[in-house]
Motif scaffolding. Structure first.
Motif, PDB file in Angstrom:
ATOM      1  N   ILE A 180       0.797  -1.225   0.000  1.00 36.18           N
ATOM      2  CA  ILE A 180       0.000   0.000   0.000  1.00 36.18           C
ATOM      3  C   ILE A 180       0.837   1.286   0.000  1.00 36.18           C
ATOM      4  O   ILE A 180       0.557   2.206  -0.781  1.00 36.18           O
ATOM      5  CB  ILE A 180      -1.001  -0.018   1.170  1.00 36.18           C
ATOM      6  N   GLU A 228       1.357   5.081  -4.942  1.00 40.73           N
ATOM      7  CA  GLU A 228       1.163   6.527  -4.865  1.00 40.73           C
ATOM      8  C   GLU A 228       0.071   7.023  -5.806  1.00 40.73           C
ATOM      9  O   GLU A 228      -0.707   7.911  -5.453  1.00 40.73           O
ATOM     10  CB  GLU A 228       2.482   7.246  -5.167  1.00 40.73           C
ATOM     11  N   HIS A 288      -3.328   6.136  -4.423  1.00 43.39           N
ATOM     12  CA  HIS A 288      -3.636   7.021  -3.304  1.00 43.39           C
ATOM     13  C   HIS A 288      -4.068   8.391  -3.813  1.00 43.39           C
ATOM     14  O   HIS A 288      -5.016   8.995  -3.280  1.00 43.39           O
ATOM     15  CB  HIS A 288      -2.417   7.153  -2.389  1.00 43.39           C
ATOM     16  N   SER A 338      -7.654  10.324  -3.261  1.00 47.47           N
ATOM     17  CA  SER A 338      -7.718  11.706  -2.759  1.00 47.47           C
ATOM     18  C   SER A 338      -8.502  12.599  -3.704  1.00 47.47           C
ATOM     19  O   SER A 338      -9.300  13.442  -3.258  1.00 47.47           O
ATOM     20  CB  SER A 338      -6.305  12.258  -2.566  1.00 47.47           C
ATOM     21  N   ASP A 356      -2.702  15.607   3.148  1.00 45.89           N
ATOM     22  CA  ASP A 356      -3.046  14.439   3.945  1.00 45.89           C
ATOM     23  C   ASP A 356      -4.516  14.509   4.339  1.00 45.89           C
ATOM     24  O   ASP A 356      -5.235  15.431   3.964  1.00 45.89           O
ATOM     25  CB  ASP A 356      -2.145  14.318   5.181  1.00 45.89           C
ATOM     26  N   GLU A 403      -8.355   4.481   5.737  1.00 44.07           N
ATOM     27  CA  GLU A 403      -7.331   4.572   4.691  1.00 44.07           C
ATOM     28  C   GLU A 403      -6.817   3.187   4.308  1.00 44.07           C
ATOM     29  O   GLU A 403      -6.667   2.878   3.121  1.00 44.07           O
ATOM     30  CB  GLU A 403      -6.183   5.454   5.180  1.00 44.07           C
ATOM     31  N   MET A 444      -7.702   1.519   0.525  1.00 42.40           N
ATOM     32  CA  MET A 444      -6.598   1.174  -0.362  1.00 42.40           C
ATOM     33  C   MET A 444      -6.565  -0.319  -0.670  1.00 42.40           C
ATOM     34  O   MET A 444      -6.381  -0.726  -1.827  1.00 42.40           O
ATOM     35  CB  MET A 444      -5.275   1.611   0.277  1.00 42.40           C
TER      36      MET A 444
END
Length: 516
Positions: A359, A363, A366, A370, A435, A460, A464
């Motif tokens: 995880i 990137e 993620h 976001s 974040d 989170e 993921m």
């Protein structure tokens, strides 16, 4: 009638002038030393009902449109209830940082009060010792790094079961929200009461019952209630919302009571056999131990149930909603899906399954998540706050006891802070790091300050892991005849898709054993 001579008249005039000057000077000093404030702007309202007749179904968009007319902070009335809306990061900072203590209470609806056992839970409790104690227990016991690491096998096992189930439906329509919700529920039940003897059919029925009750809670919480807007009508419960929520709570309470009693009996038997429950403990056992400690902060059985209820409901609904939005955006953006899967191939490999150890290296995935949180914040106004005293925000007086919305949906789409804000572009989160902890108030989908969501670490990890596994194991397409996924929204307690995402999986990995 008294007659005044000239000297007396002059003296009186001078005294009057002196008094007037002193009064003006005093008022000037008070004005300088006091914060300037004025009445909040906002739309005109009808007598008694306020702005209620003018509300639209797309309430989040309507509120954002109103900001263009009335400014970054404005008010409106629904019945006798006053609402204040914050629409910029600068003013949000005043609420969640500069005056965080003042704004740290929740505005609890009637339905919310029922389902939280009268505000005795973590989510809706007032900012008091009870809330601080529950948050400490939740963060340091359930979601500590040690416990999150220890519970990794639960998450991996349940996600593998989901992949196996999806593989059995290759070529068929799959409801993304449903499979995510069920995965989350299975993970949480394992984490919360792993050692409870709920096996076989009993365990299956438990998860099914929890899923049904959690869905009912979210549905009822999302219904506007006239009793919240007109206090004098509350006794009549005209829409039956309080009555329905009490029935739902009774069902959930019976489930929790049975689980707790089952655990107490289990512990008693183990104790009689001389075998305690030392070693690894699930969340339920930790709570029961804390409740029994004489020197611990007060943790009644009701508060214990309220905390379990928070965990099961909030932990499933928000994640399932978000993952459905992510999948919808990815399916509509083939280039994004390609880049996500290329990253998965590079990090995980085509002869391997996704593990939590992968995880931190994902990137681009993620960044994609976001970007979805930016465009589709699950709770577009966060949970309303209410000030404990009159205060000043942006030069306006915000009255004690009103309901304050932080409009993250508007802030996340504001062209002053985001280039091409309506475009789905994960790359923006690769070049600018944000974040989930509310440190940058241009992006705070989980809130900020002391009432920020306490479950971020688990959310989170689960988000993921589920998404990485679904996108690594399968290619996804829309049903025949549908060229693009409908991204229209439905407003409730969460911002869901108006139509559920039905997608068709196809095998992506060559080794069939990876699906077992």
């Amino acid at each position: 009638m008294v007659q005044l001579n000239n000297n007396e008249l002059i003296t009186m005039v001078l005294a009057t002038i002196t008094l007037a000057i002193l009064t003006i000077l005093w008022l000037y000093k008070v004005t300088l030393s006091s914060p300037k404030s004025s009445l909040l702007p906002g739309p005109r309202s009808l007598p008694i009902v306020g702005y209620l007749p003018f509300l639209r179904r797309d309430f989040h968009k309507q509120i954002t449109d109103m900001a263009y007319t009335y400014g970054p902070i404005f008010k409106f009335h629904l019945g006798s209830k006053l609402f204040v809306v914050i629409n910029t990061p600068e003013l949000a900072k005043v609420v969640v940082r500069d005056q965080d203590e003042v704004f740290s209470n929740r505005d609890v609806t009637i339905a919310g009060s029922v389902i939280s056992y009268g505000g005795q839970d973590l989510v809706l409790s007032s900012n008091n010792s009870n809330w601080r104690n529950l948050r400490k227990i939740f963060v340091h016991e359930l979601l500590s790094n040690k416990n999150l690491e220890a519970s990794g096998s639960f998450r991996s096992d349940e996600v593998r079961k989901t992949i196996k189930n999806v593989f059995g439906n290759i070529g068929k329509e799959v409801n993304i929200s449903e499979i995510t919700f069920l995965t989350e529920m299975n993970v949480l039940t394992s984490m919360v009461w792993e050692n409870t003897s709920l096996e076989g059919a009993k365990g299956v029925h438990l998860v099914q019952d929890l899923q049904m009750v959690a869905s009912n809670i979210v549905e009822i919480m999302g219904q506007p209630n006239l009793s919240d807007f007109f206090a004098r009508l509350a006794w009549f419960d005209l829409q039956g919302i309080e009555r329905n929520m009490k029935k739902t709570l009774n069902k959930m309470d019976r489930i929790l009571t049975n689980i707790i009693e089952d655990r107490v009996k289990y512990n008693s038997k183990k104790s009689q056999d001389g075998d305690g429950h030392e070693g690894k403990k699930d969340f339920l056992q930790i709570l029961l131990d804390l409740k029994d400690q004489k020197n611990s902060a007060s943790l009644s059985i009701t508060k214990l149930k309220a905390l379990l209820l928070d965990t099961m409901v909030a932990g499933t609904e928000t994640t399932a909603t978000l993952i459905e939005w992510v999948m919808a955006e990815i399916i509509n953006n083939h280039n994004v899906m390609k880049q996500v899967q290329e990253e998965l191939t590079k990090v995980v490999g085509t002869n391997n399954i996704v593990e939590e150890s992968h995880i931190p290296k994902l990137e681009y995935l993620h960044a994609t998540i976001s970007e979805t949180y930016r465009l589709h914040p699950v709770i577009p106004f966060l949970l309303p706050r209410t000030p404990s005293e009159d205060c000043i925000v942006g030069g306006y007086t915000v009255p004690k006891g009103c309901s304050v919305f932080l409009n993250v949906w508007s802030i996340h789409r504001d062209p002053r802070y985001w280039d091409n804000p309506l475009e789905f572009n994960p790359e923006r989160f690769l070049t600018n790091k944000y974040d989930y902890n509310g440190n940058n108030l241009k992006f705070f989908p989980f809130g900020s300050g002391r009432r920020m969501c306490a479950g971020i670490p688990l959310v989170e990890k689960m988000t993921m892991l589920i998404l990485a596994s679904l996108l690594h194991s399968f290619d996804w397409s829309l049903p025949k005849g549908i060229e693009a996924q409908d991204l229209s929204e439905k407003m409730g307690i969460t911002l869901k898709k108006s139509k559920p995402l039905l997608a068709i999986p196809s095998q992506r990995l060559c080794d069939v054993s990876l699906y077992n």
